[in-house]
Write a protein that holds these residues in place. Structure first.
Motif, mmCIF file in Angstrom:
data_model
loop_
_atom_site.group_PDB
_atom_site.id
_atom_site.type_symbol
_atom_site.label_atom_id
_atom_site.label_comp_id
_atom_site.label_asym_id
_atom_site.label_seq_id
_atom_site.Cartn_x
_atom_site.Cartn_y
_atom_site.Cartn_z
ATOM 1 N N VAL A 62 0.856 -1.197 0.000
ATOM 2 C CA VAL A 62 0.000 0.000 0.000
ATOM 3 C C VAL A 62 0.889 1.242 0.000
ATOM 4 C CG1 VAL A 62 -1.781 1.288 1.272
ATOM 5 C CG2 VAL A 62 -1.747 -1.223 1.357
ATOM 6 N N VAL A 63 0.477 2.252 -0.772
ATOM 7 C CA VAL A 63 1.110 3.569 -0.743
ATOM 8 C C VAL A 63 0.074 4.541 -0.165
ATOM 9 C CG1 VAL A 63 2.059 5.454 -2.133
ATOM 10 C CG2 VAL A 63 2.635 3.062 -2.695
ATOM 11 N N VAL A 64 0.492 5.305 0.851
ATOM 12 C CA VAL A 64 -0.404 6.263 1.505
ATOM 13 C C VAL A 64 0.056 7.672 1.118
ATOM 14 C CG1 VAL A 64 -1.201 7.187 3.739
ATOM 15 C CG2 VAL A 64 -0.819 4.718 3.458
ATOM 16 N N VAL A 65 -0.877 8.539 0.776
ATOM 17 C CA VAL A 65 -0.536 9.938 0.514
ATOM 18 C C VAL A 65 -1.086 10.785 1.668
ATOM 19 C CG1 VAL A 65 -0.597 11.855 -1.120
ATOM 20 C CG2 VAL A 65 -0.778 9.497 -1.964
ATOM 21 N N ASP A 66 -0.200 11.420 2.392
ATOM 22 C CA ASP A 66 -0.469 12.310 3.531
ATOM 23 C C ASP A 66 -1.010 11.560 4.753
ATOM 24 O OD1 ASP A 66 0.649 14.631 2.592
ATOM 25 O OD2 ASP A 66 -1.192 15.302 1.596
ATOM 26 N N ALA A 67 -0.599 12.102 5.928
ATOM 27 C CA ALA A 67 -0.746 11.304 7.156
ATOM 28 C C ALA A 67 -1.522 12.017 8.264
ATOM 29 C CB ALA A 67 0.646 10.909 7.658
ATOM 30 N N THR A 68 -2.257 13.071 7.967
ATOM 31 C CA THR A 68 -3.114 13.809 8.922
ATOM 32 C C THR A 68 -2.314 14.577 9.988
ATOM 33 O OG1 THR A 68 -3.558 12.169 10.679
ATOM 34 C CG2 THR A 68 -4.902 12.022 8.682
ATOM 35 N N LEU A 69 -3.073 15.274 10.833
ATOM 36 C CA LEU A 69 -2.500 16.244 11.785
ATOM 37 C C LEU A 69 -1.921 15.629 13.048
ATOM 38 C CD1 LEU A 69 -2.300 19.379 12.500
ATOM 39 C CD2 LEU A 69 -4.554 19.112 13.541
ATOM 40 N N THR A 70 -2.405 14.439 13.439
ATOM 41 C CA THR A 70 -1.917 13.838 14.694
ATOM 42 C C THR A 70 -1.739 12.333 14.514
ATOM 43 O OG1 THR A 70 -4.092 13.273 15.610
ATOM 44 C CG2 THR A 70 -3.280 15.512 16.061
ATOM 45 N N PRO A 71 -0.868 11.712 15.335
ATOM 46 C CA PRO A 71 -0.705 10.254 15.259
ATOM 47 C C PRO A 71 -2.022 9.517 15.496
ATOM 48 C CG PRO A 71 1.060 11.245 16.566
ATOM 49 C CD PRO A 71 0.077 12.337 16.278
ATOM 50 N N GLY A 72 -2.851 10.032 16.419
ATOM 51 C CA GLY A 72 -4.125 9.364 16.722
ATOM 52 C C GLY A 72 -5.071 9.361 15.535
ATOM 53 N N ALA A 73 -5.141 10.490 14.823
ATOM 54 C CA ALA A 73 -6.009 10.553 13.639
ATOM 55 C C ALA A 73 -5.482 9.593 12.568
ATOM 56 C CB ALA A 73 -6.069 11.984 13.106
ATOM 57 N N ALA A 74 -4.151 9.494 12.442
ATOM 58 C CA ALA A 74 -3.579 8.558 11.463
ATOM 59 C C ALA A 74 -3.894 7.115 11.856
ATOM 60 C CB ALA A 74 -2.068 8.770 11.362
ATOM 61 N N ARG A 75 -3.855 6.819 13.168
ATOM 62 C CA ARG A 75 -4.192 5.457 13.616
ATOM 63 C C ARG A 75 -5.646 5.110 13.298
ATOM 64 N NH1 ARG A 75 -1.585 7.069 18.459
ATOM 65 N NH2 ARG A 75 0.628 6.767 18.031
ATOM 66 N N GLU A 76 -6.534 6.092 13.424
ATOM 67 C CA GLU A 76 -7.943 5.838 13.078
ATOM 68 C C GLU A 76 -8.073 5.514 11.588
ATOM 69 O OE1 GLU A 76 -9.653 8.920 16.489
ATOM 70 O OE2 GLU A 76 -9.743 9.491 14.372
ATOM 71 N N GLU A 77 -7.329 6.238 10.766
ATOM 72 C CA GLU A 77 -7.403 5.974 9.323
ATOM 73 C C GLU A 77 -6.753 4.634 8.976
ATOM 74 O OE1 GLU A 77 -6.300 9.311 6.886
ATOM 75 O OE2 GLU A 77 -7.883 10.573 7.738
ATOM 76 N N LEU A 78 -5.689 4.327 9.693
ATOM 77 C CA LEU A 78 -5.006 3.051 9.469
ATOM 78 C C LEU A 78 -5.932 1.881 9.819
ATOM 79 C CD1 LEU A 78 -2.468 1.536 8.728
ATOM 80 C CD2 LEU A 78 -1.461 2.190 10.907
ATOM 81 N N ALA A 79 -6.728 2.042 10.875
ATOM 82 C CA ALA A 79 -7.683 0.993 11.250
ATOM 83 C C ALA A 79 -8.681 0.766 10.109
ATOM 84 C CB ALA A 79 -8.408 1.390 12.533
ATOM 85 N N ALA A 80 -9.078 1.844 9.439
ATOM 86 C CA ALA A 80 -10.001 1.712 8.295
ATOM 87 C C ALA A 80 -9.302 1.019 7.130
ATOM 88 C CB ALA A 80 -10.504 3.089 7.878
ATOM 89 N N LEU A 81 -8.022 1.348 6.923
ATOM 90 C CA LEU A 81 -7.248 0.693 5.848
ATOM 91 C C LEU A 81 -7.144 -0.813 6.117
ATOM 92 C CD1 LEU A 81 -5.355 0.715 3.352
ATOM 93 C CD2 LEU A 81 -3.468 1.278 4.914
ATOM 94 N N ARG A 82 -6.925 -1.179 7.378
ATOM 95 C CA ARG A 82 -6.806 -2.598 7.750
ATOM 96 C C ARG A 82 -8.058 -3.388 7.382
ATOM 97 N NH1 ARG A 82 -1.503 -3.946 9.221
ATOM 98 N NH2 ARG A 82 -0.906 -3.020 11.200
ATOM 99 N N LYS A 83 -9.200 -2.713 7.368
ATOM 100 C CA LYS A 83 -10.437 -3.414 6.991
ATOM 101 C C LYS A 83 -10.514 -3.626 5.486
ATOM 102 C CE LYS A 83 -13.077 -1.687 10.880
ATOM 103 N NZ LYS A 83 -13.960 -0.600 11.267
ATOM 104 N N LEU A 84 -9.750 -2.816 4.731
ATOM 105 C CA LEU A 84 -9.754 -2.961 3.268
ATOM 106 C C LEU A 84 -8.740 -3.989 2.802
ATOM 107 C CD1 LEU A 84 -9.781 0.839 2.230
ATOM 108 C CD2 LEU A 84 -11.715 -0.750 2.113
ATOM 109 N N THR A 85 -7.611 -4.075 3.513
ATOM 110 C CA THR A 85 -6.532 -4.970 3.071
ATOM 111 C C THR A 85 -5.590 -5.309 4.222
ATOM 112 O OG1 THR A 85 -4.680 -5.224 1.523
ATOM 113 C CG2 THR A 85 -5.028 -3.023 2.410
ATOM 114 N N ALA A 86 -4.938 -6.487 4.104
ATOM 115 C CA ALA A 86 -3.917 -6.865 5.090
ATOM 116 C C ALA A 86 -2.520 -6.547 4.563
ATOM 117 C CB ALA A 86 -4.029 -8.361 5.381
ATOM 118 N N LYS A 87 -2.434 -5.998 3.328
ATOM 119 C CA LYS A 87 -1.120 -5.707 2.742
ATOM 120 C C LYS A 87 -0.418 -4.594 3.528
ATOM 121 C CE LYS A 87 -2.892 -6.935 -1.797
ATOM 122 N NZ LYS A 87 -3.429 -6.389 -3.071
#
Ligand SMILES: [Zn+2]
Length: 360
Positions: A62-87
């Motif tokens: 996976v390639v991610v473009v931009d990582a949001t304002l805080t680590p916590g917000a990025a972790r929330e988005e990462l959790a959503a990515l995990r539901k789309l793929t395990a890559k």
């Protein structure tokens, strides 16, 4: 805190989607193409802001473009990515050095220690210098703490920046801006800033399985290190903050309105059907980006003429007329008018004047 003070501080920092699904956290996922998803922030546009991210799911990674304002917000988005793929995430691309695009990098490094962070070479230079100063200022009493206090007072007094009581949208925007500021102060003072591990000057192409990802520097605009991510096969351009909807954020001295219009013309020349702004919904026609381009061309032309007449910045603020653009960007919205006044007429004219006088 005056509006001018707020503006100064704040930069220290549309068509219907085919399928959008809400997530835990203030974002929704929008499918743009097979394996390409926009994590679109749903906070209302205000004087402070969080930024969109894009997930590009390839054959193996996976390639991610931009990582949001805080680590916590990025972790929330990462959790959503995990539901789309395990890559695994292999690359995180930062479109520029502002906190709302980079402070979540650490969340990706913690989960994927082998991931590389890609940015323009100027972003690598700015993050530990100008970026550090901006973060220190944001965390100082005059930064987010003062900003939050001023907004709270305005809410309590029910006082619009235009005088009289707040309307419903101003109230919602103030509440959202306060939450963003509180989250910044709760997480970022202890967050590690991850620097780019790969930099580019003009272009870099990633071939990930069947996917081709072009990373391009098209010229100065929102900063002097903006890069865009172009997926030529899918016709998608991820524009970072070269495109911001519904009103562009212009910073002084970091933005370059004198070049921004030409840079947008180059962006529009890339093969595309979708442009993803750094803030706002995916754009499926070019009219908004063309409007931005016309705004910056007009600013450049008017400010250059005024500077050639020997006008000072204060005189330029009176002689340059952007009322027609203010109507087109802001309409009747008080929130949008406040953002336009702050970022375009405030910081924007100062930055345009700096560009015009630097070239003389
Ligand atoms: Zn941004």
């Amino acid at each position: 805190m005056s509006l001018a003070r707020l503006c100064l501080f704040a930069l220290l920092l549309c068509a219907a989607p085919p399928a959008a699904f809400a997530q835990a956290g203030n974002f929704e996922l929008v499918k743009l193409a097979e394996g390409v998803y926009l994590a679109r922030r749903t906070e209302p546009p205000g004087l402070t802001t969080n930024a969109n991210s894009v997930f590009i799911i390839n054959d193996e990674d996976v390639v991610v473009v931009d990582a949001t304002l805080t680590p916590g917000a990025a972790r929330e988005e990462l959790a959503a990515l995990r539901k789309l793929t395990a890559k695994p995430v292999r690359y995180v691309i930062n479109t520029h050095w502002h906190d709302d695009h980079v402070m979540g990098n650490i969340a990706y490094r913690e989960s994927f220690p082998g991931a590389d962070f890609v940015a323009h070479e100027n972003t690598r230079e700015y993050l530990p210098t100008t970026g550090l100063k901006n973060r220190q200022m944001a965390m100082s009493p005059g930064g987010y703490p003062g900003f939050i206090k001023a907004l709270r007072q305005r809410l309590e007094k029910n006082e619009s920046v235009f005088g009289g009581p707040l309307d419903e949208k101003e109230r919602a925007t103030l509440a959202s801006d306060i939450k963003i500021g509180e989250r910044y102060m709760a997480e970022n003072p202890t967050a590690t800033v991850v620097l780019p591990t790969v930099t580019l000057r003009e272009r870099l192409t990633l071939y990930r399985g069947a996917r081709r990802i072009d990373i391009l520097y098209l010229g100065r605009g929102h900063t002097s290190g903006d890069i865009v991510v172009h997926l030529p096969q899918e016709g998608i351009v991820v524009a970072g903050d070269l495109v911001i909807h519904p009103v562009p954020y212009v910073g002084n001295p970091q933005s370059h309105p004198g070049d921004w219009g030409e840079t947008l013309e180059k962006l529009l020349a890339l093969k595309h059907t979708i442009i993803v702004p750094g803030h706002g919904p995916a754009l499926r026609d070019d009219s908004y980006v063309q409007l931005m381009s016309r705004l910056f061309s007009s600013m450049k032309r008017q400010v250059a003429a005024a500077a050639a007449r020997g006008e000072t910045l204060e005189q330029v603020r009176k002689s340059v007329d952007l009322d027609e653009f203010r109507k087109q960007f802001a309409g009747d919205s008080r929130v949008r008018r406040a953002v336009f006044d702050s970022y375009v007429l405030g910081a924007g004219l100062a930055a345009a004047y700096a560009d015009a006088t630097a070239k003389q």
